[in-house]
Design a protein around this motif. Sequence first.
Motif, PDB file in Angstrom:
ATOM      1  N   GLY A   1      56.464  22.623  42.749  1.00  0.00           N
ATOM      2  CA  GLY A   1      57.228  22.858  40.396  1.00  0.00           C
ATOM      3  C   GLY A   1      55.691  22.187  40.048  1.00  0.00           C
ATOM      4  O   GLY A   1      54.635  22.540  40.722  1.00  0.00           O
ATOM      5  N   PRO A   2      55.548  22.688  39.204  1.00  0.00           N
ATOM      6  CA  PRO A   2      57.107  22.316  38.566  1.00  0.00           C
ATOM      7  C   PRO A   2      58.049  23.608  38.014  1.00  0.00           C
ATOM      8  O   PRO A   2      57.617  24.351  39.047  1.00  0.00           O
ATOM      9  CB  PRO A   2      56.178  21.856  36.518  1.00  0.00           C
ATOM     10  CG  PRO A   2      54.960  22.580  37.001  1.00  0.00           C
ATOM     11  CD  PRO A   2      55.166  22.701  38.303  1.00  0.00           C
ATOM     12  N   PRO A   3      59.346  23.139  37.723  1.00  0.00           N
ATOM     13  CA  PRO A   3      59.468  22.175  37.373  1.00  0.00           C
ATOM     14  C   PRO A   3      59.425  21.406  38.301  1.00  0.00           C
ATOM     15  O   PRO A   3      60.421  21.702  39.436  1.00  0.00           O
ATOM     16  CB  PRO A   3      61.027  22.074  36.273  1.00  0.00           C
ATOM     17  CG  PRO A   3      61.426  23.436  36.915  1.00  0.00           C
ATOM     18  CD  PRO A   3      60.126  24.407  37.376  1.00  0.00           C
ATOM     19  N   PHE A   4      60.030  20.001  38.119  1.00  0.00           N
ATOM     20  CA  PHE A   4      60.423  19.025  38.977  1.00  0.00           C
ATOM     21  C   PHE A   4      61.493  18.569  39.663  1.00  0.00           C
ATOM     22  O   PHE A   4      61.924  17.884  40.610  1.00  0.00           O
ATOM     23  CB  PHE A   4      59.050  18.057  39.152  1.00  0.00           C
ATOM     24  CG  PHE A   4      57.660  18.573  39.678  1.00  0.00           C
ATOM     25  CD1 PHE A   4      56.634  18.390  40.767  1.00  0.00           C
ATOM     26  CD2 PHE A   4      56.896  18.089  38.061  1.00  0.00           C
ATOM     27  CE1 PHE A   4      55.801  19.140  40.843  1.00  0.00           C
ATOM     28  CE2 PHE A   4      55.284  18.908  38.190  1.00  0.00           C
ATOM     29  CZ  PHE A   4      55.668  18.724  39.511  1.00  0.00           C
ATOM     30  N   CYS A   5      62.752  19.224  39.200  1.00  0.00           N
ATOM     31  CA  CYS A   5      63.441  19.199  39.620  1.00  0.00           C
ATOM     32  C   CYS A   5      64.476  20.042  41.135  1.00  0.00           C
ATOM     33  O   CYS A   5      64.810  19.350  41.460  1.00  0.00           O
ATOM     34  CB  CYS A   5      65.081  19.653  38.500  1.00  0.00           C
ATOM     35  SG  CYS A   5      64.805  21.100  38.146  1.00  0.00           S
ATOM     36  N   MET A   6      62.844  21.028  41.211  1.00  0.00           N
ATOM     37  CA  MET A   6      62.627  21.734  42.490  1.00  0.00           C
ATOM     38  C   MET A   6      62.759  20.390  43.365  1.00  0.00           C
ATOM     39  O   MET A   6      63.123  20.565  44.837  1.00  0.00           O
ATOM     40  CB  MET A   6      62.061  22.638  41.952  1.00  0.00           C
ATOM     41  CG  MET A   6      62.037  23.319  41.369  1.00  0.00           C
ATOM     42  SD  MET A   6      63.896  24.555  41.353  1.00  0.00           S
ATOM     43  CE  MET A   6      63.703  25.548  40.381  1.00  0.00           C
ATOM     44  N   PHE A   7      61.633  19.253  43.090  1.00  0.00           N
ATOM     45  CA  PHE A   7      61.807  18.656  44.758  1.00  0.00           C
ATOM     46  C   PHE A   7      62.831  18.426  45.140  1.00  0.00           C
ATOM     47  O   PHE A   7      62.383  17.244  45.986  1.00  0.00           O
ATOM     48  CB  PHE A   7      60.443  18.000  44.420  1.00  0.00           C
ATOM     49  CG  PHE A   7      58.716  18.334  44.024  1.00  0.00           C
ATOM     50  CD1 PHE A   7      58.618  19.461  44.133  1.00  0.00           C
ATOM     51  CD2 PHE A   7      57.952  17.094  44.348  1.00  0.00           C
ATOM     52  CE1 PHE A   7      57.746  19.719  44.364  1.00  0.00           C
ATOM     53  CE2 PHE A   7      56.323  17.921  44.036  1.00  0.00           C
ATOM     54  CZ  PHE A   7      56.213  18.833  44.212  1.00  0.00           C
ATOM     55  N   ILE A   8      63.289  17.265  43.622  1.00  0.00           N
ATOM     56  CA  ILE A   8      64.123  17.334  44.194  1.00  0.00           C
ATOM     57  C   ILE A   8      66.172  17.755  44.580  1.00  0.00           C
ATOM     58  O   ILE A   8      66.779  18.031  45.810  1.00  0.00           O
ATOM     59  CB  ILE A   8      65.382  16.328  42.518  1.00  0.00           C
ATOM     60  CG1 ILE A   8      64.821  14.640  42.038  1.00  0.00           C
ATOM     61  CG2 ILE A   8      66.437  15.598  43.205  1.00  0.00           C
ATOM     62  CD1 ILE A   8      64.526  14.799  40.828  1.00  0.00           C
TER      63      ILE A   8
END
Length: 405
Positions: free
Chosen positions: A102-109
């Motif tokens: 990430g980013p975007p950090f929705c990728m971590f989730i």
Amino acid sequence: MPPSTNAGVYRPLSFVRYAPADRWAVHAVHAVGPSAPTLAGLELDSQWPEGVPRTRISLSERKPSWRLFPQVDGGFVSAIDMAKDAICNLQDVQPDVVLASGPPFCMFIAGAMVANHFRAKLVLDYRDEWSQCPFDFVSHGRDDQRWEQACLKRADAVVFTTESHRHHQLATFPELHASKAHLVPNGWDSATATTDFSPHDTSAGDTALLTISHIGNLASHTPIQGILSLVERLVEHDASWRTKLRLVFIGARSAEAQEQLDVFPYPDMLEVINHVPKSEADQRMRATDILLLIAVRDLERYLPGKLFEYVAARRPILVVGHPGEASSVVQELGVGALVSADSKAPEFEQALRSLCRLGNAMPNEVSGWLAEHRRPQVAAGLFRMLDKLVDGQDRKPVDHEFVST
């Protein structure tokens, strides 16, 4: 991933490219790129290794209730959509490791959800900071920090590009243990230039045209007012510099950067070129007299990929702004100088003359540093870490606490 061309493409693409050499099979899951890719994007896309599968996913444009859904960078619905599609496409793969970048950090989730489904190891690659990021390219919703804490707790390993970023995260998040916080720096690829650009001859002293080039995108977090002000003061101090110095900006520009260029009082000193393919950018780096790196205070923990390409070009580097990771590398290697944007004209003039004297005479330490930071070597370090992570270890139990969070 390509055909996108932002600065964040090069690192994950290098992991995909060099994984087979380190005996890792990769299946890439990433957002759909631009519908009308540029020549630079097509050139990057041509580097995709033959036989490496990829799943392109359109990020959600749905806007759910802000009261009922978490507000995180990139969108929580996008994380769910990414995870669902990844799980469907990876059923036959059964991954050992899920590497989220990430980013975007929705990728971590999304990565954590996929890792839980397959009981795989989860590795988080911080190209930039999340809730600690001072820039507007990462959103700061009400739930970003809570979900960052959950992702850090779930992760089996967390990768940072600089020691100062790693230390800052360790001091900020008790969920992150030092044993799983790793340094995998940025790097550079060998130049693939095909176009010839002859460098300006600076051996003629004051009569030669001196070029200072910034090669790369000018985002809102890389303001150019500092270098423009320095040059303006220099011309006011000695008018001869107006015909001896040229500023070259190559790459996409933010609206703020374009406005600053538009009002610069000496437009004849400027050369502005739109985004070019990386092969041409590499050649232009080697053809300039001085390479410009902008270092604002908020970038002190960052070591941009551009710096590695600059050092590889073996041209003197002018760092304008504040000390930090980037200026430390430049000064330790002896390949350039740091100048404050508030410097007086004589100080700036002295720095330019010292950089001209440096010319092609790069210190011996440069070759060793470049060898250590070539992207194949950097990727090999990542995959050695993944080898240790999975060798002889059972699949991880599903983290129900993360799911409920």
